[in-house]
Design an enzyme around this catalytic site. Sequence first.
Site, PDB file in Angstrom:
ATOM      1  CG  ASP A 143      -0.189   0.028   2.562  1.00 37.66           C
ATOM      2  OD1 ASP A 143      -0.459  -0.883   3.434  1.00 37.66           O
ATOM      3  OD2 ASP A 143       0.535   1.012   2.741  1.00 37.66           O
ATOM      4  CG  HIS A 154       7.287  -8.121  -0.176  1.00 39.52           C
ATOM      5  ND1 HIS A 154       6.590  -8.703   1.104  1.00 39.52           N
ATOM      6  CD2 HIS A 154       8.401  -8.828  -0.198  1.00 39.52           C
ATOM      7  CE1 HIS A 154       7.318  -9.272   1.857  1.00 39.52           C
ATOM      8  NE2 HIS A 154       8.464  -9.531   1.035  1.00 39.52           N
TER       9      HIS A 154
HETATM   10  C1  BV8 Z   1      11.961 -15.698  -1.948  1.00 47.10           C
HETATM   11  C2  BV8 Z   1       3.301  -9.387  -2.068  1.00 47.10           C
HETATM   12  C3  BV8 Z   1      13.673 -16.587  -3.070  1.00 47.10           C
HETATM   13  C4  BV8 Z   1       1.985 -10.231  -2.541  1.00 47.10           C
HETATM   14  C5  BV8 Z   1       4.241 -11.111  -0.308  1.00 47.10           C
HETATM   15  C6  BV8 Z   1      13.675 -19.123   3.561  1.00 47.10           C
HETATM   16  C7  BV8 Z   1      14.041 -18.063   2.943  1.00 47.10           C
HETATM   17  C8  BV8 Z   1      13.815 -17.612   1.977  1.00 47.10           C
HETATM   18  C9  BV8 Z   1      12.349 -17.608   1.345  1.00 47.10           C
HETATM   19  C10 BV8 Z   1      11.791 -18.679   2.049  1.00 47.10           C
HETATM   20  C11 BV8 Z   1      12.388 -19.349   3.180  1.00 47.10           C
HETATM   21  N1  BV8 Z   1      11.238 -20.305   3.664  1.00 47.10           N
HETATM   22  C12 BV8 Z   1      10.332 -20.235   2.807  1.00 47.10           C
HETATM   23  C13 BV8 Z   1      10.593 -19.226   1.748  1.00 47.10           C
HETATM   24  C14 BV8 Z   1       9.409 -18.955   0.578  1.00 47.10           C
HETATM   25  C15 BV8 Z   1       8.819 -17.876   0.789  1.00 47.10           C
HETATM   26  C16 BV8 Z   1       8.211 -17.804   2.105  1.00 47.10           C
HETATM   27  O1  BV8 Z   1       8.513 -17.201   2.943  1.00 47.10           O
HETATM   28  N2  BV8 Z   1       7.056 -18.407   2.377  1.00 47.10           N
HETATM   29  C17 BV8 Z   1       6.549 -18.506   3.745  1.00 47.10           C
HETATM   30  C18 BV8 Z   1       4.901 -18.540   3.568  1.00 47.10           C
HETATM   31  C19 BV8 Z   1       6.999 -19.764   4.446  1.00 47.10           C
HETATM   32  N3  BV8 Z   1       9.437 -16.409   0.661  1.00 47.10           N
HETATM   33  C20 BV8 Z   1       9.475 -16.137  -0.608  1.00 47.10           C
HETATM   34  O2  BV8 Z   1       8.881 -16.601  -1.846  1.00 47.10           O
HETATM   35  C21 BV8 Z   1      10.038 -14.636  -1.010  1.00 47.10           C
HETATM   36  N4  BV8 Z   1      10.840 -14.882  -2.181  1.00 47.10           N
HETATM   37  O3  BV8 Z   1      12.464 -16.213  -1.151  1.00 47.10           O
HETATM   38  O4  BV8 Z   1      12.879 -15.723  -3.310  1.00 47.10           O
HETATM   39  C22 BV8 Z   1      14.543 -16.406  -4.328  1.00 47.10           C
HETATM   40  C23 BV8 Z   1      15.811 -16.794  -4.296  1.00 47.10           C
HETATM   41  C24 BV8 Z   1      16.703 -16.637  -5.227  1.00 47.10           C
HETATM   42  C25 BV8 Z   1      16.191 -16.275  -6.470  1.00 47.10           C
HETATM   43  C26 BV8 Z   1      14.859 -15.805  -6.613  1.00 47.10           C
HETATM   44  C27 BV8 Z   1      14.045 -16.013  -5.483  1.00 47.10           C
HETATM   45  C28 BV8 Z   1       9.102 -13.571  -1.484  1.00 47.10           C
HETATM   46  C29 BV8 Z   1       8.163 -13.288  -0.542  1.00 47.10           C
HETATM   47  C30 BV8 Z   1       7.286 -11.977  -0.898  1.00 47.10           C
HETATM   48  C31 BV8 Z   1       6.038 -12.702  -1.207  1.00 47.10           C
HETATM   49  N5  BV8 Z   1       5.152 -11.634  -1.390  1.00 47.10           N
HETATM   50  N6  BV8 Z   1       3.573  -9.977  -0.745  1.00 47.10           N
HETATM   51  C32 BV8 Z   1       0.742  -9.393  -2.036  1.00 47.10           C
HETATM   52  O5  BV8 Z   1       1.223  -8.416  -1.077  1.00 47.10           O
HETATM   53  O6  BV8 Z   1      -0.163  -9.678  -2.518  1.00 47.10           O
HETATM   54  S1  BV8 Z   1       4.588 -11.743   1.220  1.00 47.10           S
HETATM   55  C33 BV8 Z   1       3.001 -11.441   2.103  1.00 47.10           C
HETATM   56  O7  BV8 Z   1       3.506 -11.763   3.516  1.00 47.10           O
HETATM   57  C34 BV8 Z   1       2.494  -9.961   2.311  1.00 47.10           C
HETATM   58  O8  BV8 Z   1       2.407  -9.586   1.059  1.00 47.10           O
HETATM   59  C35 BV8 Z   1       3.200  -9.319   3.227  1.00 47.10           C
HETATM   60  O9  BV8 Z   1       4.168  -8.690   2.678  1.00 47.10           O
HETATM   61  C36 BV8 Z   1       4.076 -10.704   3.971  1.00 47.10           C
HETATM   62  C37 BV8 Z   1       4.232 -10.663   5.431  1.00 47.10           C
HETATM   63  O10 BV8 Z   1       2.995 -10.588   5.846  1.00 47.10           O
HETATM   64  P1  BV8 Z   1       2.751  -9.423   7.148  1.00 47.10           P
HETATM   65  O11 BV8 Z   1       3.055  -8.242   6.687  1.00 47.10           O
HETATM   66  O12 BV8 Z   1       3.565 -10.077   8.376  1.00 47.10           O
HETATM   67  O13 BV8 Z   1       1.271 -10.029   7.506  1.00 47.10           O
HETATM   68  P2  BV8 Z   1       0.613 -10.726   8.384  1.00 47.10           P
HETATM   69  O14 BV8 Z   1      -0.660 -10.989   8.204  1.00 47.10           O
HETATM   70  O15 BV8 Z   1       1.239 -12.203   8.251  1.00 47.10           O
HETATM   71  O16 BV8 Z   1       0.779 -10.363   9.887  1.00 47.10           O
HETATM   72  C38 BV8 Z   1       0.344  -9.143  10.481  1.00 47.10           C
HETATM   73  C39 BV8 Z   1       0.880  -8.965  11.766  1.00 47.10           C
HETATM   74  O17 BV8 Z   1       0.285  -7.441  12.501  1.00 47.10           O
HETATM   75  C40 BV8 Z   1       0.324  -9.892  12.815  1.00 47.10           C
HETATM   76  O18 BV8 Z   1       1.406 -10.248  13.664  1.00 47.10           O
HETATM   77  C41 BV8 Z   1      -0.690  -9.272  13.803  1.00 47.10           C
HETATM   78  O19 BV8 Z   1      -0.733  -9.650  15.120  1.00 47.10           O
HETATM   79  C42 BV8 Z   1      -0.288  -7.821  13.521  1.00 47.10           C
HETATM   80  N7  BV8 Z   1      -1.176  -6.877  13.807  1.00 47.10           N
HETATM   81  C43 BV8 Z   1      -2.574  -6.879  13.455  1.00 47.10           C
HETATM   82  N8  BV8 Z   1      -3.288  -5.868  13.786  1.00 47.10           N
HETATM   83  C44 BV8 Z   1      -2.391  -4.986  14.067  1.00 47.10           C
HETATM   84  C45 BV8 Z   1      -0.997  -5.641  14.183  1.00 47.10           C
HETATM   85  N9  BV8 Z   1       0.055  -5.092  14.794  1.00 47.10           N
HETATM   86  C46 BV8 Z   1      -0.073  -3.702  15.422  1.00 47.10           C
HETATM   87  N10 BV8 Z   1      -1.209  -3.229  15.406  1.00 47.10           N
HETATM   88  C47 BV8 Z   1      -2.381  -3.669  14.727  1.00 47.10           C
HETATM   89  N11 BV8 Z   1      -3.549  -2.911  14.841  1.00 47.10           N
END
Ligand code: BV8
Length: 242
Positions: free
Chosen positions: A98, A113
């Site tokens: 955003d 991202h």
């Molecule tokens: C990559 C765009 C490799 C999409 C997103 C280890 C190392 C490297 C990679 C990996 C690994 N293990 C696994 C992987 C693969 C993967 C990954 O991590 N998978 C996970 C699910 C296990 N990672 C990837 O694929 C990444 N790329 O590693 O490439 C590579 C290497 C060489 C060459 C080429 C490639 C890419 C990851 C990016 C994906 N895209 N976003 C879109 O937005 O549509 S990620 C997605 O999750 C979201 O966009 C967001 O950015 C991201 C994280 O989520 P959060 O922001 O944390 O949101 P969430 O809801 O989870 O949490 C919210 C928090 O807020 C909570 O804790 C809640 O309690 C809190 N909260 C709620 N309300 C409030 C609050 N806090 C304060 N106040 C409030 N009011």
Amino acid sequence: MSKIESKNIVILTGAGISKESGLKTFRDPDGIWAQHRIEDVATPDAFKRNPEQVQAFYNMRRDKLYTGNLEPNAAHLALAKLEQEWPGDVFLVTQNVDNLHDKAGSKNLLHMHGELSKVKCNACGHTVPWEGDLSTEDVCEACNTPALLRPAIVWFGEMPLEMDRIMAALTDCDLFMSIGTSGNVYPAAGFVQEARMNGKAHTVELNLEPSEGASLFHDSRYGPATEVVPQYVDEILRDGWA
Ligand code: BV8
């Protein structure tokens, strides 16, 4: 207590910081991944398999950005104030796509991202601002290749943007703040360890509740971002950190 002059700060934010501005998070019970499967809408393969479904997912979210009257909240504004008033470097890395940090006035800002407000050509990489819906009929203005314009978003399996710049900043930071992120997605979830490895960084988590990586932080403040972030910013502007 660290003297505050010329200390460098790196901040990571996630969807939680935008929740109180009216945007859904991903992994809360009412979050985005409760209604959509990552495999269907947020991977390169999904775009190849069913581009219309992926475009619809991002068109719906982009539309909310432009017609949802979304405003930055007190947490976004506090981070912009920190950048203005802190004597050292403040580098804000957001996982969010955003534009609320931009609207709040943060300048030294990186959307690792990508951004909902831009589209990119899968053929030539040309990236342009985009406000309306994107369809498979839209053509890239630079290379005229049809049907390959995509949201300028980093999907799962794709490399986040400017990782070298992020790693360099983590290697040299004195304070690492992680705000509103569940610590589920890598490489962002590993930034706290990168910061700690530099031997000097103080690390703090500001979140509604403990994240997956909570135990990795020296300090934490739990509560809504609009409360804990302005409080913490005022605290470090006044006293630095322990
Ligand atoms: C990559 C765009 C490799 C999409 C997103 C280890 C190392 C490297 C990679 C990996 C690994 N293990 C696994 C992987 C693969 C993967 C990954 O991590 N998978 C996970 C699910 C296990 N990672 C990837 O694929 C990444 N790329 O590693 O490439 C590579 C290497 C060489 C060459 C080429 C490639 C890419 C990851 C990016 C994906 N895209 N976003 C879109 O937005 O549509 S990620 C997605 O999750 C979201 O966009 C967001 O950015 C991201 C994280 O989520 P959060 O922001 O944390 O949101 P969430 O809801 O989870 O949490 C919210 C928090 O807020 C909570 O804790 C809640 O309690 C809190 N909260 C709620 N309300 C409030 C609050 N806090 C304060 N106040 C409030 N009011």
